[in-house]
Scaffold this motif. Structure first.
Motif, short mmCIF file in Angstrom:
data_model
loop_
_atom_site.label_atom_id
_atom_site.label_comp_id
_atom_site.label_asym_id
_atom_site.label_seq_id
_atom_site.Cartn_x
_atom_site.Cartn_y
_atom_site.Cartn_z
N UNK A 130 0.85 -1.19 0.00
CA UNK A 130 0.00 0.00 0.00
C UNK A 130 0.89 1.23 0.00
N UNK A 131 0.53 2.21 -0.80
CA UNK A 131 1.31 3.43 -0.93
C UNK A 131 0.37 4.62 -0.83
N UNK A 132 0.70 5.56 0.03
CA UNK A 132 -0.07 6.80 0.16
C UNK A 132 0.78 7.95 -0.38
N UNK A 133 0.28 8.62 -1.41
CA UNK A 133 1.00 9.73 -2.03
C UNK A 133 0.22 11.02 -1.79
N UNK A 134 0.93 12.04 -1.32
CA UNK A 134 0.30 13.33 -1.04
C UNK A 134 1.03 14.42 -1.81
N UNK A 135 0.27 15.18 -2.66
CA UNK A 135 0.89 16.24 -3.46
C UNK A 135 0.50 17.63 -3.01
N UNK A 136 -0.01 17.75 -1.78
CA UNK A 136 -0.43 19.07 -1.28
C UNK A 136 0.75 20.02 -1.24
N UNK A 137 0.51 21.26 -1.66
CA UNK A 137 1.55 22.29 -1.57
C UNK A 137 1.51 22.90 -0.18
N UNK A 138 2.65 22.93 0.49
CA UNK A 138 2.73 23.51 1.82
C UNK A 138 3.88 24.50 1.86
N UNK A 139 3.94 25.28 2.92
CA UNK A 139 4.94 26.34 3.01
C UNK A 139 6.34 25.81 3.25
N UNK A 140 6.48 24.57 3.74
CA UNK A 140 7.82 24.08 4.04
C UNK A 140 8.29 23.00 3.08
N UNK A 141 7.57 22.82 1.95
CA UNK A 141 8.02 21.87 0.94
C UNK A 141 8.77 22.59 -0.18
N UNK A 142 9.43 21.79 -1.03
CA UNK A 142 10.22 22.33 -2.13
C UNK A 142 9.74 21.72 -3.43
N UNK A 143 9.05 22.48 -4.30
CA UNK A 143 8.71 23.89 -4.13
C UNK A 143 7.58 24.06 -3.12
N UNK A 144 7.35 25.32 -2.74
CA UNK A 144 6.29 25.60 -1.77
C UNK A 144 4.98 25.82 -2.51
N UNK A 145 4.04 26.53 -1.89
CA UNK A 145 2.69 26.64 -2.42
C UNK A 145 2.61 27.44 -3.72
N UNK A 146 3.46 28.45 -3.86
CA UNK A 146 3.34 29.37 -4.99
C UNK A 146 4.41 29.05 -6.03
N UNK A 147 4.01 28.42 -7.14
CA UNK A 147 4.95 28.21 -8.23
C UNK A 147 4.24 28.40 -9.55
N UNK A 148 4.91 28.10 -10.66
CA UNK A 148 4.38 28.47 -11.97
C UNK A 148 4.40 27.30 -12.94
#
Length: 604
Positions: free
Chosen positions: A172-190
């Motif tokens: 079983x694999x759980x994948x999460x692609x939520x954009x958060x402020x401490x991930x790379x990249x963070x929430x705001x990208x293009x």
């Protein structure tokens, strides 16, 4: 059902514990567990997997991974999910492209399938390898948690040794692609935030004692006469044999504490875009494990403001490229990769920037073969949480995973540590640490970053530039900035002592019946920007490379004017990867002229 079971403990824990993720966020699947893959046999797990979206992370709260098969007809308690039945999805894929209802979903999704396993040799090691999954990927085997990986574009391994049973096993694999402020990249990208397991997934078996890594390169001493090799092993291997038959090399290396290295006198034919020569390399352990690779030997360095390949001055005639497809999303394949290099060659390019994250490893392998130099980078993009220790760890790990995956590729000449970051103290500390980690992992390539211009002072004023080998410069004169003469002023004010590569420039040009015929967003306006850029470029003697943005139109959900409709349309070719815009031919002809002048200078 689970709120009342022993699995989830109690309803309060299930519904109200917002620290539910903490026990699973170990990030223990990282660069330290990487395995050299050259020449290894794998068992593909691609195909159909059970799949469900999990908007509220109910799966972690209720511990879905511990649910064993049950009879639906005799079950007396309501249940939210059954991992053993339900709809299916193709792996690898981006879930947005599989169902219209998933298109803008960001969050967690669960993948489940059975795995049949039979040991092939006594004491074998077994690893699950995932080429990339965006972004936080948690792996469970036979109802137990194995670990998780951060980063949406680099490969990682889960050690299944002694965890698999003969016969049926449940993954079983759980994948999460939520954009958060401490991930790379963070929430705001293009670019578009695709989700899912989007590269190959496979099992890898090794002997009990095995070769973990191979790093081989031409010693950067300016003499082109020494090949350096490093081999890392796991277990009780006492020696390894290194062979490059075409060069007459056959050396035995003693292994101490899992490590061996050697310098070998050799005069290989040097790799270049004109002569992309590759040599077959084989490393055999004395107790049975074998790895192979095809490696080009070359030297890349800078001297003042000059870039030198194999001791000769070069100008980087380039183009940017995203890993994006209007039908497949982030999925790519050999045909798609070869097509992008064919288009780059049609433009008379000798190099390409793979933006803004690690592309499929096959890209660098094919670039080695066809003779295209590469700038590769990690998505330290715009404003990320430079102050955050977790973000720092994530960035360093993504960089080292990228390097370990591809540091035998001659085509990769530049590692980039970031793109368009504001020059703050926290950012400088973060980025200089990343530069140091990059050089420590690979002393054979140039380090760069795409820097910003101080438009108030008309000067390259990024403090990070002092720590780089090449200054990447993103400028959009003719599009976001109007006065082309400011490019000349920029160089006069900056007087850079290092090579500068224009890492981005361009304009948007629309295709189709509804496209404007003139003015901004028209194809002709875009072509005129390219004409002006290429007219001014020869006046900028501090610039040693040019990388317009971008080869193909690509999805970017922030772009929503009536012409764009969710696409960045700066591509020289449309999103169909066929229709060439007028600017394509402007750049093609400019690069042809540069190449002709370069060849004339070499012949003289």
């Amino acid at each position: 059902m689970l709120e009342k079971s022993d699995i989830a403990e109690n309803a309060v824990e299930c519904l109200h514990n917002e620290a539910y993720d903490k026990p699973y966020n170990l990030q223990n699947l990282n660069h330290e567990g990487m395995l050299f893959m050259g020449g290894r046999k794998t068992e593909s797990l691609s195909g159909k997997w059970r799949f469900t979206l999990d908007l509220h992370d109910t799966g972690l709260r209720q511990r879905w991974f511990q649910i064993k098969p049950f009879n639906h007809e005799t079950c007396t308690n309501p249940y939210d999910y059954d991992p053993h039945s339900g709809e299916e999805i193709t792996v690898p894929s981006c879930w947005q492209m599989e169902r219209e209802k998933y298109f803008y979903f960001e969050g967690s999704a669960w993948y489940t399938r059975e795995l049949l396993y039979q040991p092939e040799q006594e004491g074998e090691n077994v690893f699950l390898r995932i080429g990339a999954a965006n972004y936080d990927c948690k792996i469970f085997l036979n109802y137990e948690y194995v670990g998780n990986h951060y980063g949406g574009s680099t490969p990682f391994f889960a050690d299944f040794t002694n965890k698999l049973k003969s016969g049926r096993n449940l993954v079983m694999i759980c994948v999460n692609n939520a954009r958060t402020e401490n991930r790379i990249p963070m929430r705001n990208n293009d670019w578009f935030n695709y989700g899912g397991i989007h590269r190959e997934i496979e099992l890898v078996r090794t002997p009990k004692n095995y070769i973990k890594d191979l790093f081989i390169y031409l010693e950067p001493n300016g003499q082109f006469n020494t090949i350096h090799a490093e081999v890392t092993t796991v277990g009780e291997t006492s020696s390894v044999d290194l062979a490059i038959e075409e060069l007459g090399i056959q050396q035995t290396l003693s292994v101490e504490d899992g490590f061996a290295s050697i310098d070998i006198a050799a005069s290989p034919e040097l790799w270049s875009p004109e002569t992309p020569k590759l040599y077959a390399v084989k490393v055999s352990a004395n107790d049975g494990d074998v790895v192979t690779d095809h490696v080009g030997f070359r030297e890349i360095r800078v001297d003042g403001t000059t870039i030198l390949l194999n001791g000769k001055s070069i100008y980087l005639r380039g183009i940017n490229c995203h890993e994006d497809d209007e039908k497949l999303g982030r999925i790519t394949n050999e045909y798609d990769i070869r097509r992008r290099f064919e288009h780059a060659k049609e433009l008379n390019c000798n190099y390409m920037r793979l933006a803004h994250y690690p592309h499929h490893e096959l890209a660098a392998q094919i670039a080695d073969e066809v003779g295209i130099m590469l700038w590769e980078e990690v998505p330290v993009y715009w404003s990320i949480a430079f102050h955050c220790d977790q973000t720092r760890r994530d960035g360093r790990n993504q960089m080292i995973e990228l390097i370990k995956r591809g540091r035998n590729r001659a085509s990769t000449i530049i590692w980039s540590v970031g793109n368009e970051n504001a020059d703050t103290d926290e950012r400088l500390e973060f980025m200089t640490g990343l530069v140091e980690a990059t050089r420590s992992a690979d002393p054979t390539r140039l380090v760069s970053a795409a820097c910003l211009v101080n438009h108030a002072k008309m000067k390259i004023e990024d403090r990070l530039a002092d720590h780089l080998d090449i200054i990447g410069l993103n400028e959009y004169y003719g599009w976001y900035e109007e006065n082309f003469h400011d490019l000349i002023l920029l160089g006069e004010n900056s007087a850079p002592t290092k090579p500068v590569v224009i890492s981005e420039t361009g304009a948007e040009g629309m295709l189709g019946a509804n496209a404007p015929k003139k003015g901004a967003f028209s194809e002709e306006y875009m072509a005129n920007v390219y004409r002006q850029q290429t007219e001014f470029l020869p006046n900028l003697d501090y610039v040693k490379g040019f990388t317009p943005w971008i080869l193909y139109d690509f999805r970017a959900e922030r772009r929503q004017n009536p012409y764009q409709n969710g696409y960045n349309c700066k591509g020289l070719i449309g999103s169909d990867k066929q229709t060439r815009k007028a600017a394509f031919f402007v750049l093609r002809d400019f690069y042809a002229k540069l190449a002709q002048e370069e060849n004339k200078a070499v012949s003289n």
